[in-house]
Motif scaffolding. Structure first.
Motif, PDB file in Angstrom:
ATOM      1  N   ARG A 120       0.871  -1.173   0.000  1.00 34.22           N
ATOM      2  CA  ARG A 120       0.000   0.000   0.000  1.00 34.22           C
ATOM      3  C   ARG A 120       0.912   1.227   0.000  1.00 34.22           C
ATOM      4  NH1 ARG A 120      -1.854   2.909   4.464  1.00 34.22           N
ATOM      5  NH2 ARG A 120      -0.939   1.252   5.698  1.00 34.22           N
ATOM      6  N   VAL A 121       0.710   2.090  -0.992  1.00 34.66           N
ATOM      7  CA  VAL A 121       1.565   3.260  -1.173  1.00 34.66           C
ATOM      8  C   VAL A 121       0.715   4.520  -1.114  1.00 34.66           C
ATOM      9  CG1 VAL A 121       3.129   4.436  -2.782  1.00 34.66           C
ATOM     10  CG2 VAL A 121       3.107   1.930  -2.677  1.00 34.66           C
ATOM     11  N   LYS A 122       1.160   5.492  -0.351  1.00 33.64           N
ATOM     12  CA  LYS A 122       0.562   6.821  -0.389  1.00 33.64           C
ATOM     13  C   LYS A 122       1.533   7.665  -1.207  1.00 33.64           C
ATOM     14  CE  LYS A 122      -1.262  10.568   2.397  1.00 33.64           C
ATOM     15  NZ  LYS A 122      -1.467  11.087   3.767  1.00 33.64           N
ATOM     16  N   TYR A 123       1.142   7.960  -2.429  1.00 35.62           N
ATOM     17  CA  TYR A 123       2.039   8.602  -3.381  1.00 35.62           C
ATOM     18  C   TYR A 123       1.717  10.083  -3.512  1.00 35.62           C
ATOM     19  CZ  TYR A 123       4.624   9.447  -7.676  1.00 35.62           C
ATOM     20  OH  TYR A 123       5.487   9.945  -8.606  1.00 35.62           O
ATOM     21  N   LYS A 124       2.686  10.900  -3.187  1.00 34.46           N
ATOM     22  CA  LYS A 124       2.542  12.352  -3.265  1.00 34.46           C
ATOM     23  C   LYS A 124       3.655  12.867  -4.175  1.00 34.46           C
ATOM     24  CE  LYS A 124       1.739  16.273  -0.278  1.00 34.46           C
ATOM     25  NZ  LYS A 124       1.559  16.687   1.118  1.00 34.46           N
ATOM     26  N   THR A 129      -5.169   1.963  -8.425  1.00 36.34           N
ATOM     27  CA  THR A 129      -5.096   3.340  -7.931  1.00 36.34           C
ATOM     28  C   THR A 129      -6.492   3.902  -7.712  1.00 36.34           C
ATOM     29  OG1 THR A 129      -5.217   4.431 -10.087  1.00 36.34           O
ATOM     30  CG2 THR A 129      -3.046   3.695  -9.361  1.00 36.34           C
ATOM     31  N   ASP A 130      -6.514   5.079  -7.123  1.00 34.93           N
ATOM     32  CA  ASP A 130      -7.771   5.802  -6.947  1.00 34.93           C
ATOM     33  C   ASP A 130      -7.896   6.936  -7.958  1.00 34.93           C
ATOM     34  OD1 ASP A 130      -5.857   7.514  -5.914  1.00 34.93           O
ATOM     35  OD2 ASP A 130      -6.918   7.915  -4.051  1.00 34.93           O
ATOM     36  N   SER A 181      -2.462  13.560  -2.507  1.00 32.84           N
ATOM     37  CA  SER A 181      -1.903  12.212  -2.430  1.00 32.84           C
ATOM     38  C   SER A 181      -2.785  11.249  -3.220  1.00 32.84           C
ATOM     39  CB  SER A 181      -1.832  11.748  -0.976  1.00 32.84           C
ATOM     40  OG  SER A 181      -0.959  12.546  -0.246  1.00 32.84           O
ATOM     41  N   PHE A 182      -2.168  10.222  -3.730  1.00 36.35           N
ATOM     42  CA  PHE A 182      -2.863   9.149  -4.424  1.00 36.35           C
ATOM     43  C   PHE A 182      -2.586   7.863  -3.657  1.00 36.35           C
ATOM     44  CE2 PHE A 182      -1.853  12.322  -7.594  1.00 36.35           C
ATOM     45  CZ  PHE A 182      -3.035  12.472  -8.268  1.00 36.35           C
ATOM     46  N   TYR A 183      -3.610   7.049  -3.506  1.00 35.38           N
ATOM     47  CA  TYR A 183      -3.410   5.756  -2.869  1.00 35.38           C
ATOM     48  C   TYR A 183      -3.234   4.710  -3.959  1.00 35.38           C
ATOM     49  CZ  TYR A 183      -4.403   7.872   1.549  1.00 35.38           C
ATOM     50  OH  TYR A 183      -4.320   8.661   2.665  1.00 35.38           O
ATOM     51  N   VAL A 184      -2.198   3.925  -3.804  1.00 32.76           N
ATOM     52  CA  VAL A 184      -1.809   2.956  -4.822  1.00 32.76           C
ATOM     53  C   VAL A 184      -1.554   1.615  -4.139  1.00 32.76           C
ATOM     54  CG1 VAL A 184      -0.165   2.461  -6.675  1.00 32.76           C
ATOM     55  CG2 VAL A 184      -0.647   4.829  -6.073  1.00 32.76           C
ATOM     56  N   LEU A 185      -2.095   0.563  -4.716  1.00 27.93           N
ATOM     57  CA  LEU A 185      -1.768  -0.794  -4.293  1.00 27.93           C
ATOM     58  C   LEU A 185      -0.887  -1.397  -5.376  1.00 27.93           C
ATOM     59  CD1 LEU A 185      -5.251  -2.002  -3.042  1.00 27.93           C
ATOM     60  CD2 LEU A 185      -3.327  -1.182  -1.669  1.00 27.93           C
TER      61      LEU A 185
END
Length: 144
Positions: free
Chosen positions: A52-56, A80-81, A63-67
């Motif tokens: 699980r990545v919180k990508y900024k 992604t979201d 921020s984008f949440y990425v699995l």
């Protein structure tokens, strides 16, 4: 006098070249790099449900949440979201590789969510698709 200095310099150079090289590592640089790459790949594969990545991409950006679920065959499933392009980037399967340049780097090789973000604002958004590995935290998170 000049000839004596040249001869002395040459003799010193010859004397200094006769010492054997001392090998301070048990393995060659290529062997150590291959081992580090293999270890990082095993770390990426070790998460059974992926990472699980919180990508900024940059300060001030959202921020984008990425699995990211890394596979043995050098594929990664990215969820992604990001709702752009009618949800085109909700799920991608692309190839990745781990390389060693000035350190270990994770490189996402195909066009994906990360590439899409990279292109935003005429490629000034701050997003990347190549990530330098920094370390592993005490709670087993990988820092890129």
């Amino acid at each position: 006098m000049k000839n004596a200095l040249y001869i002395t310099g040459i003799l010193l150079a010859l004397v200094s070249c006769t010492e054997d090289d001392v090998n301070i590592f048990e393995k060659t640089a290529d062997e150590r790099a291959a081992e580090a790459i293999a270890n990082l790949k095993q770390e990426l594969l070790a998460a059974p449900s992926g990472w699980r990545v919180k990508y900024k991409p940059q300060e001030g950006a959202g921020s984008f949440y990425v699995l990211m679920d890394f596979q043995e065959d050098n594929k990664v499933v990215i969820n992604t979201d990001l709702g752009a392009s009618d949800g085109e980037y909700f799920e991608d399967t692309i190839s990745y590789r781990i390389d060693n340049s000035m350190g270990l780097e994770l490189i996402l090789e195909n066009y994906s969510f990360f590439s899409f973000l990279f292109e935003q604002d005429q490629a000034t958004f701050g997003a990347e698709y190549e990530f330098n590995y920094v370390n592993k935290t005490p709670d087993n998170a990988l820092v890129f």
